[in-house]
Design a protein around this motif. Structure first.
Motif, mmCIF file in Angstrom:
data_model
loop_
_atom_site.group_PDB
_atom_site.id
_atom_site.type_symbol
_atom_site.label_atom_id
_atom_site.label_comp_id
_atom_site.label_asym_id
_atom_site.label_seq_id
_atom_site.Cartn_x
_atom_site.Cartn_y
_atom_site.Cartn_z
ATOM 1 N N ILE A 45 -44.931 -35.996 -31.922
ATOM 2 C CA ILE A 45 -44.872 -34.539 -32.047
ATOM 3 C C ILE A 45 -43.668 -34.052 -31.246
ATOM 4 N N PRO A 46 -42.694 -33.419 -31.901
ATOM 5 C CA PRO A 46 -41.530 -32.931 -31.172
ATOM 6 C C PRO A 46 -41.936 -31.979 -30.053
ATOM 7 N N GLY A 47 -41.442 -32.236 -28.845
ATOM 8 C CA GLY A 47 -41.756 -31.394 -27.701
ATOM 9 C C GLY A 47 -43.150 -31.610 -27.126
ATOM 10 N N GLY A 48 -43.858 -32.632 -27.607
ATOM 11 C CA GLY A 48 -45.213 -32.898 -27.117
ATOM 12 C C GLY A 48 -45.208 -33.411 -25.691
ATOM 13 N N SER A 49 -46.332 -33.269 -25.018
ATOM 14 C CA SER A 49 -46.463 -33.713 -23.635
ATOM 15 C C SER A 49 -46.401 -35.234 -23.553
ATOM 16 N N LYS A 50 -45.657 -35.720 -22.574
ATOM 17 C CA LYS A 50 -45.556 -37.164 -22.356
ATOM 18 C C LYS A 50 -46.814 -37.660 -21.674
ATOM 19 N N GLY A 51 -47.585 -38.451 -22.378
ATOM 20 C CA GLY A 51 -48.802 -39.016 -21.825
ATOM 21 C C GLY A 51 -50.079 -38.447 -22.404
#
Length: 86
Positions: A45-51
């Motif tokens: 997901i573009p811009g999604g949270s890492k983790g």
């Protein structure tokens, strides 16, 4: 094994939150990618949270979320500011 997780702003991420983990309360916080046996690949997901995917799996396994403000306060207490948080 159930540990703790927290969303901490990374220095290079311009304030975006990244998942950090620790196995025991006395262990230092480390990025979720430092734990290959726990890491789950992030959703595309573009811009999604890492983790995010890792956090979902760990929460289902009984891990505890520690509030970001609590972690930042402990860095202030230990180091004098929050720049050490990531």
């Amino acid at each position: 094994m159930a540990g703790q997780l927290c969303w901490i702003p990374s220095f290079a991420s311009k304030g975006k939150l990244t998942l950090y983990l620790r196995l025991e309360p006395y262990h230092p916080w480390k990025p979720h990618t430092a734990f290959p046996s726990l890491y789950v690949r992030d959703y595309p997901i573009p811009g999604g949270s890492k983790g995010w995917a890792t956090s979902q799996r760990l929460l289902q396994s009984g891990w505890t979320i520690v509030p970001t403000a609590q972690v930042q306060a402990s860095f202030r207490d230990n180091f004098g500011d929050t720049s050490q948080a990531a």
